[in-house]
Design a protein around this motif. Sequence first.
Motif, PDB file in Angstrom:
ATOM      1  N   ARG A 106      -4.351 -10.606  -8.680  1.00  0.00           N
ATOM      2  CA  ARG A 106      -5.179 -11.752  -9.266  1.00  0.00           C
ATOM      3  C   ARG A 106      -5.978 -12.165  -8.176  1.00  0.00           C
ATOM      4  O   ARG A 106      -6.096 -11.652  -6.975  1.00  0.00           O
ATOM      5  N   VAL A 107      -7.539 -11.972  -8.631  1.00  0.00           N
ATOM      6  CA  VAL A 107      -8.651 -12.305  -7.616  1.00  0.00           C
ATOM      7  C   VAL A 107      -9.312 -13.170  -8.060  1.00  0.00           C
ATOM      8  O   VAL A 107      -9.472 -13.796  -9.063  1.00  0.00           O
ATOM      9  N   ALA A 108     -10.196 -13.978  -7.054  1.00  0.00           N
ATOM     10  CA  ALA A 108     -10.888 -15.035  -7.228  1.00  0.00           C
ATOM     11  C   ALA A 108     -12.304 -14.807  -7.639  1.00  0.00           C
ATOM     12  O   ALA A 108     -12.910 -13.514  -7.018  1.00  0.00           O
ATOM     13  N   MET A 109     -13.135 -15.630  -8.486  1.00  0.00           N
ATOM     14  CA  MET A 109     -14.394 -15.208  -8.683  1.00  0.00           C
ATOM     15  C   MET A 109     -15.371 -15.333  -7.583  1.00  0.00           C
ATOM     16  O   MET A 109     -16.519 -14.689  -7.579  1.00  0.00           O
ATOM     17  N   GLU A 110     -15.283 -16.184  -6.630  1.00  0.00           N
ATOM     18  CA  GLU A 110     -15.990 -16.384  -5.440  1.00  0.00           C
ATOM     19  C   GLU A 110     -17.601 -16.671  -5.837  1.00  0.00           C
ATOM     20  O   GLU A 110     -18.464 -15.976  -5.126  1.00  0.00           O
ATOM     21  N   GLY A 111     -17.681 -17.378  -6.834  1.00  0.00           N
ATOM     22  CA  GLY A 111     -19.133 -17.733  -7.264  1.00  0.00           C
ATOM     23  C   GLY A 111     -19.946 -16.713  -7.958  1.00  0.00           C
ATOM     24  O   GLY A 111     -20.960 -16.842  -8.559  1.00  0.00           O
ATOM     25  N   LYS A 112     -19.164 -15.659  -8.174  1.00  0.00           N
ATOM     26  CA  LYS A 112     -19.759 -14.459  -9.147  1.00  0.00           C
ATOM     27  C   LYS A 112     -19.551 -14.829 -10.474  1.00  0.00           C
ATOM     28  O   LYS A 112     -18.769 -15.482 -10.838  1.00  0.00           O
ATOM     29  N   GLU A 113     -20.324 -14.097 -11.399  1.00  0.00           N
ATOM     30  CA  GLU A 113     -19.728 -14.012 -12.738  1.00  0.00           C
ATOM     31  C   GLU A 113     -18.498 -13.139 -12.785  1.00  0.00           C
ATOM     32  O   GLU A 113     -18.076 -12.260 -12.273  1.00  0.00           O
ATOM     33  N   LYS A 114     -17.835 -13.552 -13.983  1.00  0.00           N
ATOM     34  CA  LYS A 114     -16.627 -12.660 -14.110  1.00  0.00           C
ATOM     35  C   LYS A 114     -16.778 -11.571 -14.538  1.00  0.00           C
ATOM     36  O   LYS A 114     -15.829 -10.565 -14.121  1.00  0.00           O
ATOM     37  N   ALA A 115     -17.593 -11.067 -15.368  1.00  0.00           N
ATOM     38  CA  ALA A 115     -17.814  -9.782 -15.619  1.00  0.00           C
ATOM     39  C   ALA A 115     -17.991  -8.725 -14.318  1.00  0.00           C
ATOM     40  O   ALA A 115     -17.721  -7.691 -14.202  1.00  0.00           O
ATOM     41  N   THR A 116     -18.973  -9.363 -13.752  1.00  0.00           N
ATOM     42  CA  THR A 116     -19.275  -8.539 -12.385  1.00  0.00           C
ATOM     43  C   THR A 116     -18.359  -8.455 -11.272  1.00  0.00           C
ATOM     44  O   THR A 116     -17.928  -7.475 -10.690  1.00  0.00           O
ATOM     45  N   THR A 117     -17.339  -9.357 -11.542  1.00  0.00           N
ATOM     46  CA  THR A 117     -16.187  -9.360 -10.467  1.00  0.00           C
ATOM     47  C   THR A 117     -14.894  -8.257 -11.371  1.00  0.00           C
ATOM     48  O   THR A 117     -14.374  -7.406 -10.489  1.00  0.00           O
ATOM     49  N   ILE A 118     -14.802  -8.180 -12.445  1.00  0.00           N
ATOM     50  CA  ILE A 118     -14.040  -7.247 -13.048  1.00  0.00           C
ATOM     51  C   ILE A 118     -14.653  -5.981 -12.835  1.00  0.00           C
ATOM     52  O   ILE A 118     -13.757  -4.899 -12.383  1.00  0.00           O
ATOM     53  N   LEU A 119     -15.893  -5.823 -12.967  1.00  0.00           N
ATOM     54  CA  LEU A 119     -16.659  -4.398 -12.798  1.00  0.00           C
ATOM     55  C   LEU A 119     -16.297  -4.114 -11.366  1.00  0.00           C
ATOM     56  O   LEU A 119     -16.154  -2.890 -11.215  1.00  0.00           O
ATOM     57  N   PHE A 120     -16.567  -4.822 -10.288  1.00  0.00           N
ATOM     58  CA  PHE A 120     -16.321  -4.349  -9.001  1.00  0.00           C
ATOM     59  C   PHE A 120     -14.961  -4.055  -8.641  1.00  0.00           C
ATOM     60  O   PHE A 120     -14.584  -2.968  -8.130  1.00  0.00           O
ATOM     61  N   GLN A 121     -13.901  -4.758  -9.244  1.00  0.00           N
ATOM     62  CA  GLN A 121     -12.520  -4.509  -9.224  1.00  0.00           C
ATOM     63  C   GLN A 121     -12.033  -3.116  -9.681  1.00  0.00           C
ATOM     64  O   GLN A 121     -11.380  -2.412  -9.179  1.00  0.00           O
ATOM     65  N   SER A 122     -12.634  -2.929 -10.892  1.00  0.00           N
ATOM     66  CA  SER A 122     -12.252  -1.628 -11.561  1.00  0.00           C
ATOM     67  C   SER A 122     -12.900  -0.394 -10.895  1.00  0.00           C
ATOM     68  O   SER A 122     -12.361   0.471 -10.546  1.00  0.00           O
ATOM     69  N   MET A 123     -14.068  -0.809 -10.163  1.00  0.00           N
ATOM     70  CA  MET A 123     -14.653   0.484  -9.281  1.00  0.00           C
ATOM     71  C   MET A 123     -13.672   0.354  -8.072  1.00  0.00           C
ATOM     72  O   MET A 123     -13.317   1.680  -7.572  1.00  0.00           O
ATOM     73  N   ALA A 124     -13.284  -0.594  -7.310  1.00  0.00           N
ATOM     74  CA  ALA A 124     -12.396  -0.482  -6.127  1.00  0.00           C
ATOM     75  C   ALA A 124     -11.154   0.062  -6.275  1.00  0.00           C
ATOM     76  O   ALA A 124     -10.600   0.569  -5.363  1.00  0.00           O
ATOM     77  N   PHE A 125     -10.345  -0.282  -7.189  1.00  0.00           N
ATOM     78  CA  PHE A 125      -9.075   0.245  -7.700  1.00  0.00           C
ATOM     79  C   PHE A 125      -9.293   1.741  -8.365  1.00  0.00           C
ATOM     80  O   PHE A 125      -8.160   2.519  -8.531  1.00  0.00           O
ATOM     81  N   GLY A 126     -10.508   2.424  -8.585  1.00  0.00           N
ATOM     82  CA  GLY A 126     -10.584   3.890  -9.168  1.00  0.00           C
ATOM     83  C   GLY A 126     -10.002   3.955 -10.648  1.00  0.00           C
ATOM     84  O   GLY A 126      -9.420   4.773 -10.889  1.00  0.00           O
ATOM     85  N   VAL A 127     -10.528   2.855 -11.404  1.00  0.00           N
ATOM     86  CA  VAL A 127      -9.834   2.808 -12.526  1.00  0.00           C
ATOM     87  C   VAL A 127     -10.427   3.995 -13.596  1.00  0.00           C
ATOM     88  O   VAL A 127     -11.619   4.181 -13.478  1.00  0.00           O
ATOM     89  N   ASP A 128      -9.705   4.430 -14.337  1.00  0.00           N
ATOM     90  CA  ASP A 128     -10.002   5.547 -15.188  1.00  0.00           C
ATOM     91  C   ASP A 128     -10.512   4.889 -16.572  1.00  0.00           C
ATOM     92  O   ASP A 128     -11.324   5.454 -17.471  1.00  0.00           O
ATOM     93  N   VAL A 129      -9.627   3.830 -17.146  1.00  0.00           N
ATOM     94  CA  VAL A 129      -9.889   3.150 -18.323  1.00  0.00           C
ATOM     95  C   VAL A 129      -9.808   1.731 -18.323  1.00  0.00           C
ATOM     96  O   VAL A 129      -8.782   1.007 -17.499  1.00  0.00           O
ATOM     97  N   LEU A 130     -10.661   0.969 -18.628  1.00  0.00           N
ATOM     98  CA  LEU A 130     -10.509  -0.385 -18.628  1.00  0.00           C
ATOM     99  C   LEU A 130     -10.625  -1.144 -19.930  1.00  0.00           C
ATOM    100  O   LEU A 130     -11.355  -0.792 -21.020  1.00  0.00           O
ATOM    101  N   VAL A 131      -9.615  -2.164 -20.118  1.00  0.00           N
ATOM    102  CA  VAL A 131      -9.323  -2.413 -21.540  1.00  0.00           C
ATOM    103  C   VAL A 131      -9.482  -4.014 -21.592  1.00  0.00           C
ATOM    104  O   VAL A 131      -8.954  -4.540 -20.741  1.00  0.00           O
ATOM    105  N   ILE A 132     -10.216  -4.687 -22.149  1.00  0.00           N
ATOM    106  CA  ILE A 132     -10.338  -5.808 -22.357  1.00  0.00           C
ATOM    107  C   ILE A 132     -10.390  -6.577 -23.684  1.00  0.00           C
ATOM    108  O   ILE A 132     -10.914  -5.810 -24.621  1.00  0.00           O
TER     109      ILE A 132
END
Length: 198
Positions: A106-132
């Motif tokens: 669970r992460v907070a948006m902290e004023g960012k847009e949802k999409a950029t928050t998801i993008l940042f988290q996918s990079m931080a976790f080293g994700v290979d496949v993102l499904v939405i």
Amino acid sequence: MEVGGHALSRRVMVVADPTRESAGALQYALSHAVVEQDELILLHVENPSSWRNTFSTFLRRPSHSATSTAAATFLEGGAGDHVDFLEEMRWACKLAQPRVRVRVERVAMEGKEKATTILFQSMAFGVDVLVIGQRRSLSSSLLGYKRPGGSLKGAKSIDTAEYLIENSKCTCVGVQKKGQNAGFVLNSKTHKNFWLLA
């Protein structure tokens, strides 16, 4: 992919929300995107300014019997308001793929847009496949989502899934579930409106 006779594990992230679209994305991930050695990350982006989020975790404490019933119904179209949908998603994962490691974030948006928050988290976790999960309206299908500059600001017609598909460094798949047994419509950078039977 195999190295030295051992399959490499991947990280697959599913954007988790209490919606039918998110349930469809999870169903697709469990049936087509993950295998035994993979790790599945359920990412929920919370909006701290939303009054509904303040009450949702306080009021939703599922009973054990509610958990087993709701896990079965979650993959059929979403959880009800009386249960913690992230726990139901985790439970559904364990039922469908018992050998896949599942993590809830669970992460907070902290004023960012949802999409950029998801993008940042996918990079931080080293994700290979993102499904939405993806909902497409008639107007957005006709007009398209492309906007110059890649920003979501002031562009209400761009949905989060399309932004992630276009800007994600890893493979990103937008999923639309079509009926109970009708399959999925998938969107990625290389395939648009690809129909996959259930």
